[in-house]
Every structure is written in structure tokens, then in C-alpha cells.
Write a protein that holds these residues in place. Sequence first.
Motif, PDB file in Angstrom:
ATOM      1  N   ILE A   1      -5.042   1.924  11.294  1.00  0.00           N
ATOM      2  CA  ILE A   1      -4.558   2.775  12.387  1.00  0.00           C
ATOM      3  C   ILE A   1      -5.646   3.792  12.728  1.00  0.00           C
ATOM      4  CG2 ILE A   1      -3.020   4.748  12.837  1.00  0.00           C
ATOM      5  CD1 ILE A   1      -1.648   2.184  13.513  1.00  0.00           C
ATOM      6  N   ARG A   2      -5.853   4.000  14.037  1.00  0.00           N
ATOM      7  CA  ARG A   2      -6.796   5.017  14.497  1.00  0.00           C
ATOM      8  C   ARG A   2      -6.110   5.890  15.566  1.00  0.00           C
ATOM      9  NH1 ARG A   2      -8.531   2.832  10.742  1.00  0.00           N
ATOM     10  NH2 ARG A   2     -10.506   1.726  10.449  1.00  0.00           N
TER      11      ARG A   2
ATOM     12  N   ASP B   1       0.842  -1.194   0.000  1.00  0.00           N
ATOM     13  CA  ASP B   1       0.000   0.000   0.000  1.00  0.00           C
ATOM     14  C   ASP B   1       0.881   1.249   0.000  1.00  0.00           C
ATOM     15  OD1 ASP B   1      -0.600   0.681   3.421  1.00  0.00           O
ATOM     16  OD2 ASP B   1       0.792  -0.807   2.649  1.00  0.00           O
ATOM     17  N   ASP B   2       0.291   2.354  -0.390  1.00  0.00           N
ATOM     18  CA  ASP B   2       1.003   3.613  -0.557  1.00  0.00           C
ATOM     19  C   ASP B   2       1.600   4.069   0.775  1.00  0.00           C
ATOM     20  OD1 ASP B   2       1.883   6.110  -1.112  1.00  0.00           O
ATOM     21  OD2 ASP B   2       0.008   6.865  -1.942  1.00  0.00           O
ATOM     22  N   THR B   3       2.920   4.079   0.864  1.00  0.00           N
ATOM     23  CA  THR B   3       3.571   4.418   2.140  1.00  0.00           C
ATOM     24  C   THR B   3       3.467   5.898   2.482  1.00  0.00           C
ATOM     25  OG1 THR B   3       5.707   4.622   1.018  1.00  0.00           O
ATOM     26  CG2 THR B   3       5.204   2.501   2.057  1.00  0.00           C
ATOM     27  N   SER B   4       2.968   6.707   1.537  1.00  0.00           N
ATOM     28  CA  SER B   4       2.757   8.114   1.858  1.00  0.00           C
ATOM     29  C   SER B   4       1.413   8.309   2.562  1.00  0.00           C
ATOM     30  CB  SER B   4       2.814   8.981   0.599  1.00  0.00           C
ATOM     31  OG  SER B   4       1.702   8.697  -0.238  1.00  0.00           O
ATOM     32  N   GLU B   5       0.621   7.227   2.622  1.00  0.00           N
ATOM     33  CA  GLU B   5      -0.639   7.253   3.359  1.00  0.00           C
ATOM     34  C   GLU B   5      -0.489   6.429   4.633  1.00  0.00           C
ATOM     35  OE1 GLU B   5      -3.913   5.920   1.052  1.00  0.00           O
ATOM     36  OE2 GLU B   5      -3.732   7.528  -0.431  1.00  0.00           O
ATOM     37  N   GLU B   6      -1.382   6.702   5.592  1.00  0.00           N
ATOM     38  CA  GLU B   6      -1.351   5.931   6.836  1.00  0.00           C
ATOM     39  C   GLU B   6      -1.866   4.519   6.575  1.00  0.00           C
ATOM     40  OE1 GLU B   6      -0.094   4.836   9.497  1.00  0.00           O
ATOM     41  OE2 GLU B   6      -0.383   6.697  10.643  1.00  0.00           O
TER      42      GLU B   6
ATOM     43  N   HIS C   1      -6.710   7.127   7.399  1.00  0.00           N
ATOM     44  CA  HIS C   1      -6.783   6.568   6.051  1.00  0.00           C
ATOM     45  C   HIS C   1      -8.039   7.043   5.323  1.00  0.00           C
ATOM     46  CE1 HIS C   1      -7.166   3.395   2.919  1.00  0.00           C
ATOM     47  NE2 HIS C   1      -5.869   3.589   2.852  1.00  0.00           N
ATOM     48  N   GLU C   2      -9.149   7.100   6.061  1.00  0.00           N
ATOM     49  CA  GLU C   2     -10.418   7.550   5.475  1.00  0.00           C
ATOM     50  C   GLU C   2     -10.645   9.046   5.703  1.00  0.00           C
ATOM     51  OE1 GLU C   2     -12.546   5.731   3.654  1.00  0.00           O
ATOM     52  OE2 GLU C   2     -11.231   3.989   3.808  1.00  0.00           O
ATOM     53  N   ASP C   3      -9.750   9.672   6.489  1.00  0.00           N
ATOM     54  CA  ASP C   3      -9.886  11.087   6.845  1.00  0.00           C
ATOM     55  C   ASP C   3     -11.264  11.341   7.478  1.00  0.00           C
ATOM     56  OD1 ASP C   3      -9.062  13.690   7.141  1.00  0.00           O
ATOM     57  OD2 ASP C   3      -9.763  14.316   5.159  1.00  0.00           O
ATOM     58  N   LYS C   4     -11.585  10.510   8.473  1.00  0.00           N
ATOM     59  CA  LYS C   4     -12.928  10.519   9.048  1.00  0.00           C
ATOM     60  C   LYS C   4     -12.866  10.671  10.564  1.00  0.00           C
ATOM     61  CE  LYS C   4     -16.648   7.181   9.696  1.00  0.00           C
ATOM     62  NZ  LYS C   4     -16.912   5.757   9.583  1.00  0.00           N
TER      63      LYS C   4
ATOM     64  N   ALA D   1       4.978  16.953   4.913  1.00  0.00           N
ATOM     65  CA  ALA D   1       3.788  17.788   4.751  1.00  0.00           C
ATOM     66  C   ALA D   1       2.913  17.676   5.998  1.00  0.00           C
ATOM     67  CB  ALA D   1       3.000  17.339   3.524  1.00  0.00           C
ATOM     68  N   ILE D   2       2.209  18.762   6.322  1.00  0.00           N
ATOM     69  CA  ILE D   2       1.353  18.786   7.509  1.00  0.00           C
ATOM     70  C   ILE D   2      -0.094  19.049   7.111  1.00  0.00           C
ATOM     71  CG2 ILE D   2       0.821  19.992   9.671  1.00  0.00           C
ATOM     72  CD1 ILE D   2       3.821  20.600   9.922  1.00  0.00           C
ATOM     73  N   LYS D   3      -0.991  18.218   7.630  1.00  0.00           N
ATOM     74  CA  LYS D   3      -2.420  18.380   7.402  1.00  0.00           C
ATOM     75  C   LYS D   3      -3.086  18.630   8.748  1.00  0.00           C
ATOM     76  CE  LYS D   3      -6.149  15.416   5.721  1.00  0.00           C
ATOM     77  NZ  LYS D   3      -6.622  15.144   7.071  1.00  0.00           N
ATOM     78  N   LYS D   4      -4.076  19.505   8.791  1.00  0.00           N
ATOM     79  CA  LYS D   4      -4.748  19.837  10.045  1.00  0.00           C
ATOM     80  C   LYS D   4      -6.204  19.395  10.003  1.00  0.00           C
ATOM     81  CE  LYS D   4      -1.730  23.802  10.868  1.00  0.00           C
ATOM     82  NZ  LYS D   4      -1.643  25.264  11.093  1.00  0.00           N
TER      83      LYS D   4
END
Length: 406
Positions: free
Chosen positions: A43-44, A34-39, A61-64, A380-383
Motif C-alpha cells: 500500500i502507498r 502478516d501483522d494486522t497492526s501494520e499496513e 510499511h517501510e515508513d519511507k 494510535a496515531i502516528k504523524k
Amino acid sequence: MKNNFYRLLFLFALSIFAVSCSNDDDNHDDHDHDDTSEEHTYIRILLSDEKTTALTLFDPHEDKISSFTAKFPKSSLYTTESGRFAGIIHRDNNFTETFDSGLEMHGDHVDIDDVPKFGLLAGSSSKPTHFKSKIGEILTFNDGDGTLSVGKEADVNKTGATFKNINAGLLAHHGAMATFANGTYAITEKDNSVTGSLPEKVKVIDNTGKTLFAAKLATKGIHGNASDGVYAVFGSASGVLVVESNGNQKLIALPEDFGTAWFGSILETASSGKFIGYTAAKGAYLIDVVNSTIKPIIQNTGIMQCKTSYDRKKLAVLLFSGELKLYNINSLQLEKETKATAETATDATLKPQMAVTERFAYITSPTTGELLQLNLATLAIKKTKVSATPYMITVIGHENSESHSH
């Protein structure tokens, strides 16, 4: 003619089978790598809030975001040994509850066994403070009366499940315990030879509270501990106290330049017999209990958070300056560094908290109510908005993206 027809039919069926198998392989391959740039899929991130009873579960992973209500605000969060559950400690309210991610590890893949929910296992005790989870158990040390509370991971969803009390005949103190692989415990004890709430000694007890091996060494105060099942390691003002299940005890001398500084926090690593010692006065060090050595990883007095990664192979350090540094525990080498947050005042009442997986660092922003998600590959940082004043954070689930469906 008929033979040719059957031969063609056979070849056609064979080609369909080959394509079908090929597609299966491709799908399986994609899923494996799986894409290692994604979680990782399973994982939660679980977060509590300082001022409200909000409990937030974030699926990166689902951004939920999923929202739950804890019994009380300002709860401390800990992950159990299996990774499936969390222990939620309400120290000031004398209560411990559990949370189930619903994610069950099955060898090489993860099953979604249930929906995320609070567990049925809960219990009241006097100032539950110190949390540990080993050999399928969930443990708290209760500062209010010096007892242990023990529950089982297998009972989290059982109706009427409660924590069992273990009384080892101790005075009330700010204590700690560690579990050995054979099911016995190393537990701190206080004899008041040191002024204050800290204990001075450690003894080994069984699960009824009976003393198996009395304390052999006295210290000038103990705080912080970890265990790999073989060694129980405690931070102490007299050195690093190492206790074994057979009653053996020894002190490892602190580095010569420590003066009055000592490790108030001890963290477990993925390497047997190796632990991280941390003190704000000096920095983070690798403790090798077999060879009785202490080596510096980072010497810095500006550390705000010092945490091992979920797999315990990396050490993440977040400075008050906002700089994040990631070290390989095996080689002690600095692998990544970046500016992760704004600067935090050293006297801030509520400071950012951090949890780290193989691929991401997750940092709370109490002033903005956000969770910062730092990609360790791209930086990169996501909030993500989580709750009013995020307080504590822990990782639950599994660093795995394989499902049962393939």
C-alpha cells in the motif's frame, strides 16, 4: 555395513529435506498472516500540495517518504481501477498526467514491476474535472467544452501515449460520466432548463460520442455520480437518477425530510447495486438501486469528509469536531469511533483530507504539513511530515503483503 551407511545417508538427506520444507512452510505462513497492526506491504499513499508542485509518496510499511515534482501545484489525485496508477488532474492548467506506483498485482501476490515514477501518458484538455477509471480506461470529463478524454492503463508507460478526445456534441458544463461494463458511457448533458452550470439530463453514448440512448428524464440539476458497471447513479435535486446501459432510467425519491437537500456526492461500494449518497445538509445514506430504497447510515450536519475504504466495504466519516466514525457498509453498523484530529473551522480555507484502507485512516494536516496515520485496530496515531501544505490524498497499490519471492 554399506547398506546401513546408505540407509543413514538417506535418512539424513530426508531430515534435511523435511527441515527445509518446514522452514519454507513457516516462512510462507508468516508472510501470509502478516501483522494486522501494520499496513499491508504494498500500500502507498500519494499526496499533492496546495502551494507547491511537491508530490509525496508515502510507504507506510517501510515508513519511507519519496518526493516527486508534479507539473503544477494544487493537483487532484485519483486511483485507477487496477490500483497500480494514479491520475493527476490539474484542472486550472488544463492538464492531466499519470503516476505509476510500479506495483503490479498478479493473482495472489504483488510484483515490484518498476520504480515509482510519472507515467508517459498525459494530455491537455479544457478544464478536466471529473475522473473515473473502469474496464482498464482512465477518463476525465472536461468542463471547459463538455468532452471526454480517455486513456488506457496499459498505455501509461508507452512513449507518446496521449488521451483520446470524445465529443458527444454537448454544451460546456460542470458534468460527469460513468462507464458501463459493455464499454459504453452514461454522460450528463445540459439544455439550460436549469440556471447555472449543472446539467439536467443523462444520455448513453458509445466511445465515438454517438448517442445510443437519448435522455428519458429531466432533473432540476445533477452533481455527483458513481457506477458499478451495471448501474450509473447520479445525484440530482429531483431524486437519485439511475441509468442503465440499455437506456432505462428511473428516479429514486429522496427521504421525506430532505426538503431542498439532495446528494451532491455518490460513492461506489463493494456491493453490486448499492451506493453511498452524501450531502452535508443531512449526512450519508445507503442507496439500493435495485429496491429503490435510501437508508440512513449517519445523520449529521457536521461532516467534513465522507469516504469509502480502499476495498469499498467500510464508510469513514470525519467530522469538523475531529471525530472519526467507521461504518460497515454491509450491516450499516458503527464499528469504530475516535478523536482523530483537532477541531476544524467549518469555514477553513483548506480542510483535512482523508483516505482509508482496511487497517488505517490517513488524514492530512494542512496547517502542520503532516500526514496523520490512524491505526484502526489500536486507534494510535502516528504523524509524518510530508510537504508544506498537503492538499489532496489517494491510496495506490494493493492490500496485499505477498511477494513473488516465496
